[in-house]
Design an enzyme around this catalytic site. Structure first.
Site, PDB file in Angstrom:
ATOM      1  N   ALA A  63       0.906  -1.286  -0.042  1.00  9.36           N
ATOM      2  CA  ALA A  63       0.029   0.145   0.075  1.00  9.36           C
ATOM      3  C   ALA A  63       0.875   1.259  -0.024  1.00  9.36           C
ATOM      4  CB  ALA A  63      -0.790   0.075   1.174  1.00  9.36           C
ATOM      5  N   GLY A 102       0.739  -5.124   1.034  1.00  8.53           N
ATOM      6  CA  GLY A 102      -0.499  -5.104   0.116  1.00  8.53           C
ATOM      7  C   GLY A 102      -0.217  -5.394  -1.157  1.00  8.53           C
ATOM      8  N   GLU A 105      -0.387  -9.234  -1.094  1.00  6.26           N
ATOM      9  CA  GLU A 105      -1.662  -9.736  -0.781  1.00  6.26           C
ATOM     10  C   GLU A 105      -2.624  -9.426  -2.077  1.00  6.26           C
ATOM     11  OE1 GLU A 105      -1.631  -6.774   2.455  1.00  6.26           O
ATOM     12  OE2 GLU A 105      -2.753  -8.368   3.647  1.00  6.26           O
ATOM     13  N   GLU A 125       4.450  -5.422   7.270  1.00  3.10           N
ATOM     14  CA  GLU A 125       3.582  -4.600   8.017  1.00  3.10           C
ATOM     15  C   GLU A 125       3.915  -4.435   9.410  1.00  3.10           C
ATOM     16  OE1 GLU A 125       2.595  -6.681   5.581  1.00  3.10           O
ATOM     17  OE2 GLU A 125       0.661  -5.957   4.298  1.00  3.10           O
TER      18      GLU A 125
END
Ligand code: 3HC
Ligand code: NAI
Length: 685
Positions: A63, A102, A105, A125
């Site tokens: 992200a 992310g 993911e 993370e």
């Protein structure tokens, strides 16, 4: 067409290329572009499968960290993920570089994953104080099992492609240069096999026969590593839930935990730290046109504690090192220390025996100073004595090429005075490593009054090459990190003389998040080493005189048993009381823990403010990076300056004023601190 994501159709496969430099972070704009391209690809009659691949140096690195904690712009991760997972065509992720957070993911939501041989995947993370918040906690255990999932997510480590294949996290590994073609071929095979769209959420095999005790054992085994951190515990709880809860319920819990963590102080501090570490390399007057010099060869003078560690920092990066000592015996000691460290690493499986030999072959040990004559950079790490250092620099000046860079590893001495001993003071710089130099990530780059800009640029670039984070400092005694932390030691010593128990001071520092307290640290380093320059009577001096050198001999501030367990020392207490009496220090112990933290750490913040207002550091965040990486200041507080901001500078000023009233001028708040507090501002702009 939006160039963040572009679509091409070839041989029945839609290839979507993501191009969002530098690391293809999955920010709002990219999510929008991807959403649109995916819809187009789903609608395209001539494509029956989709390959998602990235341009540039890496697959999606996660992200966009700067968006974390803010309201999610549309489309959200989940809008995008639902579109892929439930879409009408199989989607294949083609991974190169690093698929992280992310980004990984995102790959896990795809129906298949093809990775380049050199690719790495991971869920880092935890290093940002959060957990994988886009399904990672639920999907990784379903593919790789709970033990691997716990390890990967609580460590944040990067998993190399071959291991990822072994763990079932990717479906194929292919040679780097063939990735795109191999992914397209893989997609064509998927089409031939019926265009199946397997979903990770439906996989169950890896979740069978789990020992329920495993989670408690994992917590216990890692208690020390996770101490003070909120995210690891939340990760373990969520991985545990995968065993018993349906996928959708697990996802709900993951979201709730993620939201709670991302809104908390720890994550704010760790995210700040992520950017702060990268900001240090930006020096306002070192503009892009000032090119760093390419350093290919290094000379190191002195093979003691620091010289041998610094040598390893360069050897690890593949740079040849000429190591100079005054005698064969000293040289042997240094070389043996290097070999021992490498052999120990090999024994732990961190290096192969071949790598050990490769690195050892890169060292040229010698007692001839002339041997550094052809080196690009020479670093001095001899005794901390100005006359010895000046002598070394004068001699080096006569040996090296005029364009060579001369650096000193001095901790406290005047770099300008050292530079004056040469004909080219503009080529002299401080490179202040921290012990152990091959491990500690901080490198203070000390810019002397005359240091030329290209030399500064070179040092900043070199730091990265040897996996260090450079923090630029102007000259002053102790530079940034040592000067910053000195008041903590001074206050700890003063507190014991006033009658505050040694163990209490250490405990509040430990509870604050330091790995150990001040006195435990002194005992570990050795009191003879730390206190050798004292010019007045001190507790440390008396302990040494009594034969108490710390852990290594008869105990120090503490007594130690055979297992190095510390217990309060009656003898040390008596010495403390004697020194206090001789110095006329009144008995007025501080027993309140909050007051102790203020007494020990507000002066550090105050020193940081002075370092900033004197222009020694470029910015408050550089001071935090120096404290975290040089002194293991608990990273989840952000560092002393970020911590002060988060508790409020007015509180720090009020605390310092109280201490000033009671103990004198040493606590007077710095002007900058007073000014910022009065305006309700913070150190962070
Ligand atoms: N978001 C925003 N910016 C990022 C970023 C990210 N995820 N990752 C890197 N950057 C920026 C850096 O700040 C830096 O910017 P700068 O040049 O302006 O200083 C630039 O990209 C290059 O980064 P590095 O200097 O770190 O480049 P390296 O080549 O040394 O390393 C990397 C590349 C391994 C990808 C490293 O940058 C990295 O580890 N990035 C962070 C990865 C990460 O933590 N991902 C998880 C994010 S949180 C998340 O995904 C939540 C999800 O679960 C919902
Ligand atoms: P040390 O005493 O372990 O090593 C110094 C070495 O230099 C000795 O092996 C000595 O034989 C050698 N030496 C002395 N004069 C020499 C000369 N003219 N030519 C070649 N070699 C010579 O000392 P240490 O701890 O390695 O410190 C070295 C420097 O690094 C000092 O300036 C110190 O302040 C600094 N420093 C030390 C840190 C530490 O934690 N020990 C941390 C950061 C900096």
């Amino acid at each position: 067409m939006n160039n963040l994501a572009s679509l091409m159709i070839e041989s029945g496969v839609a290839v979507i290329t993501i191009d969002n430099p530098p690391v293809n972070a999955l920010g709002a704009a990219l999510r929008r572009a991807l959403f649109d391209r995916l819809e187009e690809a789903f609608a395209a009659a001539d494509a029956r499968a989709i390959v998602l691949i990235c341009a540039g140096r890496t697959f999606i690195a996660g992200a966009d960290i700067s968006e974390l904690g803010k309201p999610a712009a549309l489309p959200t991760f989940f809008d995008l993920f639902d579109l892929i997972e439930d879409g009408p065509k199989p989607v294949i992720a083609a991974i190169h570089g690093t698929a992280l957070g992310g980004g990984f993911e995102f790959a896990l939501i795809c129906h298949y994953r093809v990775a380049a041989q050199s690719a790495r995947v991971g869920l880092p993370e935890v290093n940002l104080g959060v957990l994988p918040g886009a399904g990672g906690t639920q999907r990784v255990p379903r593919l790789a099992g709970v033990e691997a999932a716990l390890d990967i997510m609580t460590s944040g480590r990067h998993v190399h492609a071959p291991e990822a294949l072994h763990l079932g996290l990717v479906d194929a590994v292919v040679p780097d240069q063939t990735l795109r073609a191999a992914a397209v071929e893989f997609a064509q095979q998927v089409i031939r096999d019926g265009a199946l769209r397997p979903r990770v959420r439906d996989k169950k095999g890896a979740l069978e026969n789990i020992q329920p005790a495993l989670f408690a054992e994992f917590r216990k085994a890692n208690a020390q590593r996770f101490r003070g951190l909120k995210a690891p515990d939340a990760i373990i709880t969520l991985v545990e839930s995968t065993v018993s809860l349906p996928f959708d319920e697990g996802m709900k819990r993951e979201q709730a935990s993620f939201e709670a963590l991302v809104g908390g102080r720890q994550s704010a501090a760790l995210r700040y730290n992520f950017f702060a570490e990268r900001e240090t390399a930006r020096v306002p007057d070192i503009t892009a046109d000032i090119r760093p010099i390419d350093i290919r060869t290094v000379g190191i003078i002195g093979a003691g504690t620091m010289g041998s560690g610094i040598a390893m920092a360069f050897l690890n990066a593949g740079l040849p090192v000429t190591l100079v000592e005054t005698s064969a015996a000293a040289l042997d000691r240094g070389m043996s220390a290097i070999r021992r460290t490498y052999d120990a690493s090999a024994k732990k499986g961190r290096m192969t025996p071949d790598q050990v030999e490769q690195r050892m072959r890169l060292v040229n040990p010698t007692i001839d100073l002339d041997a550094v004559g052809d080196r690009d950079l020479v670093i001095e790490a001899v005794f901390e004595n100005i006359d010895v250092k000046k002598d070394v620099f004068t001699r080096l000046d006569g040996v090296v090429r005029p364009e060579a860079i001369l650096a000193s590893n001095t901790s406290f001495l005047d770099l300008d005075a050292i530079a004056e001993a040469t004909r080219h003071p503009e080529r002299v710089i401080g490179l202040h490593f921290f012990s152990p130099a091959h491990v500690m990530r901080l490198l203070e780059v000390v810019r002397g009054t005359q240091t030329a800009k290209p030399i500064v640029a070179t040092a900043m670039a070199l730091a990265r090459k040897i996996a260090k984070v450079p923090v630029l400092s102007r000259t002053c005694p102790g530079f940034i990190a040592n000067r910053l932390l000195a008041p903590r030691g001074t206050q700890a010593e003063a507190l014991v003389l006033e009658g505050t128990p040694v163990a209490l001071i250490d405990r509040v520092l430990f509870d604050y998040g330091f790995a150990m307290g001040h006195f435990q640290m002194m005992d570990l380093v050795g009191l003879d080493v730390v206190g050798r320059d004292a010019d007045q009577r001190t507790v440390m001096g008396d302990l040494v005189a009594a034969g108490r050198l710390g852990q290594k001999q008869n105990g120090g501030y503490y007594d130690y048993d055979g297992a190095r367990q510390a217990t309060p020392s009656v003898l040390a207490e008596k010495i403390i009381a004697d020194v206090a009496r001789a110095g006329g220090v009144p008995h007025e112990p501080t027993l309140d823990e909050a007051a102790l933290i203020g007494r020990l750490l507000y002066p550090v913040v105050n020193e940081g403010a002075k370092i900033l207002e004197e222009g020694i550091a470029l910015r408050a965040s550089d001071i935090d990076v120096a404290a975290v990486l040089g002194y293991n200041w608990p990273v989840y507080t952000g560092g002393p300056m970020f911590w002060a901001d988060s508790i409020g500078l007015d509180q720090v000023v009020a605390g310092l004023r109280q201490l000033e009233a009671r103990h004198g001028n040493a606590f007077r708040p710095a002007e900058l601190l007073v000014r910022l507090a009065a305006r309700g501002e913070r150190f962070q702009p």
